[in-house]
Design an enzyme around this catalytic site. Structure first.
Site, PDB file in Angstrom:
ATOM      1  N   HIS A 269       9.093   3.241   7.119  1.00  0.00           N
ATOM      2  CA  HIS A 269       9.451   1.837   6.887  1.00  0.00           C
ATOM      3  C   HIS A 269       9.859   1.727   5.413  1.00  0.00           C
ATOM      4  CE1 HIS A 269       9.818  -2.299   7.617  1.00  0.00           C
ATOM      5  NE2 HIS A 269       8.579  -2.649   7.880  1.00  0.00           N
TER       6      HIS A 269
ATOM      7  N   ASP B 189      -3.046  -1.437   7.378  1.00  0.00           N
ATOM      8  CA  ASP B 189      -2.053  -1.883   8.360  1.00  0.00           C
ATOM      9  C   ASP B 189      -2.772  -1.920   9.703  1.00  0.00           C
ATOM     10  OD1 ASP B 189       0.312  -2.471   9.735  1.00  0.00           O
ATOM     11  OD2 ASP B 189       1.153  -0.454   9.547  1.00  0.00           O
TER      12      ASP B 189
ATOM     13  N   CYS C 225       1.160  -4.945   4.949  1.00  0.00           N
ATOM     14  CA  CYS C 225       2.578  -5.224   5.239  1.00  0.00           C
ATOM     15  C   CYS C 225       2.723  -6.418   6.160  1.00  0.00           C
ATOM     16  CB  CYS C 225       3.231  -3.990   5.848  1.00  0.00           C
ATOM     17  SG  CYS C 225       2.382  -3.380   7.314  1.00  0.00           S
TER      18      CYS C 225
ATOM     19  N   ARG D 210      10.203  -8.432   0.237  1.00  0.00           N
ATOM     20  CA  ARG D 210      11.113  -7.824   1.211  1.00  0.00           C
ATOM     21  C   ARG D 210      12.531  -8.358   0.992  1.00  0.00           C
ATOM     22  NH1 ARG D 210       9.059  -5.882   5.940  1.00  0.00           N
ATOM     23  NH2 ARG D 210      11.192  -5.136   6.185  1.00  0.00           N
TER      24      ARG D 210
HETATM   25  N1   CP Z   1       6.125  -6.000   7.635  1.00  0.00           N
HETATM   26  C1   CP Z   1       7.063  -6.148   8.594  1.00  0.00           C
HETATM   27  O1   CP Z   1       7.963  -5.309   8.757  1.00  0.00           O
HETATM   28  O2   CP Z   1       6.949  -7.284   9.310  1.00  0.00           O
HETATM   29  P1   CP Z   1       7.734  -7.621  10.662  1.00  0.00           P
HETATM   30  O3   CP Z   1       7.302  -6.617  11.693  1.00  0.00           O
HETATM   31  O4   CP Z   1       7.348  -9.022  11.019  1.00  0.00           O
HETATM   32  O5   CP Z   1       9.212  -7.490  10.390  1.00  0.00           O
HETATM   33  N1  NVA Z   2       2.804   0.080  11.564  1.00  0.00           N
HETATM   34  C1  NVA Z   2       3.277  -1.186  12.078  1.00  0.00           C
HETATM   35  C2  NVA Z   2       4.026  -1.898  11.016  1.00  0.00           C
HETATM   36  C3  NVA Z   2       4.568  -3.236  11.413  1.00  0.00           C
HETATM   37  C4  NVA Z   2       5.330  -3.904  10.292  1.00  0.00           C
HETATM   38  C5  NVA Z   2       4.143  -0.939  13.306  1.00  0.00           C
HETATM   39  O1  NVA Z   2       4.910   0.026  13.311  1.00  0.00           O
HETATM   40  O2  NVA Z   2       4.033  -1.703  14.261  1.00  0.00           O
END
Ligand code: CP
Ligand code: NVA
Length: 324
Positions: A148, A242, A282, A310
């Site tokens: 990410h 997370d 996040c 972001r």
């Molecule tokens: N942190 C993040 O990517 O959030 P969303 O999944 O809501 O885009």
């Molecule tokens: N690790 C999580 C992050 C979401 C922003 C996922 O992949 O769902």
């Protein structure tokens, strides 16, 4: 960085990023990450300014493909594109059928005839690779099973805003060794910080990404993995967690809730780290699982700064990859 310098950075493609893709933090050098964050900081400070770094005046468009749910990424890429003067085109999961209705390469080749950049959130990282390799337009990873990177850039900007610099910081991770941790490790070592991760056995970050981060840092102790949250957070400058179950892993949710019960970030763990420790997430957050409301809403939490950043970080990404 002031607006005039930011304008030159983008217009003259000083970083050599125009036309390239961002699938992983590994796609960028230390110098490119550092300059991109300075540009993001410029966007953050001048959001309401009438002077612009980039004004596409409707001549550029960005397509966004979302195979998974999103709040932050969806809204901030849409706004980032509009604030740069471009036109966003958002496509939900049922519309595209990446790899089912149509080959990812064909999707990318078609999109590249209409738009100047493709932002995609996918289940399988290979979808992004296939799209990047199929077309000349920049492809941006908006979250995959592996990384990410846009989150990591926003996280680095947040740490720099609160701590002055990433150099010499220790960031502790408590929880699943997932996509967010992978990008966080890579960006942290590029900027001179260390990451200590506490993950249950079997849920550690991928060994190849740990090794890549250690090699980028030039020292193996830059990234370490333990199973003990208390050991990881001792003296840390920030504690990051997370969700225990990422998107796509929903069938494992109950098993994971049992495995991760020792990995909650609560006030006791924050106190064990010390008063200097920021709390990072996040989001979305599952209150009462990986973090308590007391911590998420508490004075050490910078989760909403991460969310705001972001937008600024992604304006930097889009302007550097697409150009003036
Ligand atoms: N942190 C993040 O990517 O959030 P969303 O999944 O809501 O885009
Ligand atoms: N690790 C999580 C992050 C979401 C922003 C996922 O992949 O769902």
């Amino acid at each position: 960085m002031n607006i005039a310098d930011a304008r030159d950075l983008v217009a003259q493609d000083v970083l050599g990023l125009k036309g390239t893709s961002l699938l992983s933090i590994r796609d960028w050098s230390r110098q490119q990450v550092t300059a991109a964050l300075e540009l993001a900081d410029c966007y953050a400070r001048n959001r309401r300014s009438v002077e612009t770094v980039v004004d596409w005046q409707g001549r550029r468009a960005v397509a966004m493909i979302f195979e998974k749910a999103s709040l932050r990424t969806r809204v901030t890429f849409d706004l980032a594109t509009r604030e740069l003067g471009g036109m966003p085109v958002a496509l939900g999961p049922a519309e595209v059928g990446l790899g089912t209705r149509e080959e990812p390469g064909d999707v990318a080749r078609n999109l590249a005839r209409w738009v100047d950049g493709i932002v995609a959130r996918v289940y399988k990282h290979e979808m992004l690779v296939a799209m990047r390799d199929a077309c000349g337009a920049p492809v941006v990873n908006a979250l995959s099973d592996q990384e990410h990177p846009c989150q990591a850039l926003a996280d680095a900007l947040t740490l720099i805003q609160h701590k002055g610099s990433m150099e010499g910081l220790t960031v502790a991770w408590v929880g699943d060794g997932n996509n967010v941790l992978h990008s966080l490790m890579l960006v942290s070592v590029l900027l001179g910080a260390r990451v200590r991760a506490a993950c249950p056995a079997g849920y550690e970050p991928h060994e190849c990404i740990v090794a890549a981060a250690q090699s980028l840092a030039g020292r193996p102790d830059a990234v370490s993995v333990t199973s003990d949250p208390l050991e990881a957070v001792q003296g840390a400058d920030a504690i990051y967690t997370d969700v225990w179950t990422s998107m796509g892993q929903e069938a494992e949710a109950e098993v994971r809730r049992g495995v991760f019960s020792r990995y909650q970030v609560n006030q006791r763990l924050m106190d064990a780290a010390g008063p200097q420790a920021l709390f990072m997430h996040c989001m979305p957050a599952h209150r009462g699982d990986e973090v308590t409301s007391e911590v998420l809403d508490g004075p050490a939490s910078v989760a909403l700064d991460q969310a705001e950043n972001r937008l600024h970080a992604q304006k930097a990404v889009l302007s550097l990859l697409i150009g003036a």
